[in-house]
Write an enzyme that holds these catalytic residues in place. Sequence first.
Site, PDB file in Angstrom:
ATOM      1  N   HIS A 160     -58.052   6.372   7.542  1.00 21.44           N
ATOM      2  CA  HIS A 160     -59.591   6.646   7.375  1.00 21.44           C
ATOM      3  C   HIS A 160     -60.282   5.256   7.556  1.00 21.44           C
ATOM      4  O   HIS A 160     -60.004   4.202   6.715  1.00 21.44           O
ATOM      5  CB  HIS A 160     -59.858   7.290   6.158  1.00 21.44           C
ATOM      6  CG  HIS A 160     -61.365   7.398   5.754  1.00 21.44           C
ATOM      7  ND1 HIS A 160     -62.137   8.500   5.851  1.00 21.44           N
ATOM      8  CD2 HIS A 160     -62.239   6.234   5.588  1.00 21.44           C
ATOM      9  CE1 HIS A 160     -63.422   8.097   5.654  1.00 21.44           C
ATOM     10  NE2 HIS A 160     -63.324   6.931   5.288  1.00 21.44           N
ATOM     11  N   HIS A 220     -53.640  10.783   2.507  1.00 22.75           N
ATOM     12  CA  HIS A 220     -54.073   9.883   3.836  1.00 22.75           C
ATOM     13  C   HIS A 220     -52.648   9.413   4.346  1.00 22.75           C
ATOM     14  O   HIS A 220     -52.507   8.337   4.629  1.00 22.75           O
ATOM     15  CB  HIS A 220     -54.763   8.827   3.465  1.00 22.75           C
ATOM     16  CG  HIS A 220     -56.452   9.115   3.314  1.00 22.75           C
ATOM     17  ND1 HIS A 220     -56.791   9.900   2.043  1.00 22.75           N
ATOM     18  CD2 HIS A 220     -57.336   8.905   4.140  1.00 22.75           C
ATOM     19  CE1 HIS A 220     -58.294   9.944   2.424  1.00 22.75           C
ATOM     20  NE2 HIS A 220     -58.440   9.436   3.404  1.00 22.75           N
ATOM     21  N   HIS A 264     -52.864  10.214   8.325  1.00 22.93           N
ATOM     22  CA  HIS A 264     -54.135   9.409   9.310  1.00 22.93           C
ATOM     23  C   HIS A 264     -54.622   8.200   8.399  1.00 22.93           C
ATOM     24  O   HIS A 264     -54.229   8.145   7.065  1.00 22.93           O
ATOM     25  CB  HIS A 264     -55.306  10.377   9.397  1.00 22.93           C
ATOM     26  CG  HIS A 264     -56.234  10.673   8.416  1.00 22.93           C
ATOM     27  ND1 HIS A 264     -55.721  11.928   7.538  1.00 22.93           N
ATOM     28  CD2 HIS A 264     -57.205  10.391   7.940  1.00 22.93           C
ATOM     29  CE1 HIS A 264     -56.484  11.968   6.507  1.00 22.93           C
ATOM     30  NE2 HIS A 264     -57.503  10.771   6.473  1.00 22.93           N
ATOM     31  N   ASP A 269     -61.268   9.261  11.252  1.00 25.66           N
ATOM     32  CA  ASP A 269     -59.831   9.353  10.819  1.00 25.66           C
ATOM     33  C   ASP A 269     -58.972   9.048  11.974  1.00 25.66           C
ATOM     34  O   ASP A 269     -59.021   9.545  13.221  1.00 25.66           O
ATOM     35  CB  ASP A 269     -59.451  10.662  10.131  1.00 25.66           C
ATOM     36  CG  ASP A 269     -60.134  10.916   8.845  1.00 25.66           C
ATOM     37  OD1 ASP A 269     -60.705  10.163   8.320  1.00 25.66           O
ATOM     38  OD2 ASP A 269     -60.456  12.138   8.546  1.00 25.66           O
TER      39      ASP A 269
HETATM   40 ZN    ZN Z   1     -61.750  10.381   6.661  1.00 29.03          ZN
END
Ligand code: ZN
Length: 252
Positions: A236, A231, A234, A201
């Site tokens: 991913h 999300h 961050h 991440d």
């Molecule tokens: Zn992740």
Amino acid sequence: MLKNRRVRLLAAALVMALTSLGVGIVIAGPAAADGCFTWGRTLREGMSGSDVTQLQIRLAGWPANSGEQLSVDGNFGPRTAAALRRFQSAYGLGVDGVAGSQTFNKIYELQDNDCTPIHFSFAELTQSGTCGSQASLRGGNPNDPNVIRSRLIQVMWQLEAMRHALGDRPLSVTSGFRSASCNSRVGGASNSQHIFGRAADLTGVHSLCTLARQARLHGFGGIFGPGYPGHDDHTHVDIRGGRSWSAPSCGI
Ligand code: ZN
């Protein structure tokens, strides 16, 4: 007596001369500085072996095309040559798709003795929020630290490629490997790639959308970013096989 002493002195001088010569040879060997892996031959298309595998791990972040994933299979085919040309171009080397001393010396420059690239570490990739350190690499899938370790190394090389392509500015990993119990504690999906040691991440100085867009060019099969549930703080990325990308706020 005198003769014996002379012989001893001569022998001592010879040993000193040989020692200094030996030391000189060791210092002159460019690969001796690398504690991780040393390549012993020039690699080109058509070759195969574990040294090709080691090269492919370091090239996995430089596939020739968006969305492409380089096979790390020990066979130096046209896709490996294309990735190598992209690596060579990115680092200002002669672009010939052949891995010789110039390429290997650049790789030695870029890696630490534990085979991780210089800007990423196991310490960073095994921290996961409230779980703390997962440095034992246990409790994942499989519950085998060696498998998890080798996957994390590839993730880090792909991140190193992405970091370099984005101008060598900081790229931070907020969560990497998670044991299954850690993963459930932080609310990860039960089949999360983090349990497999294939995921990271990301945050850092770039926008989350910049990270998501750029990741497409560095061999990541999974990319989830802004607009995808959970999300928005961050991006991913993971190295699953196949492609699963979603960051609707970034047009992905
Ligand atoms: Zn992740």
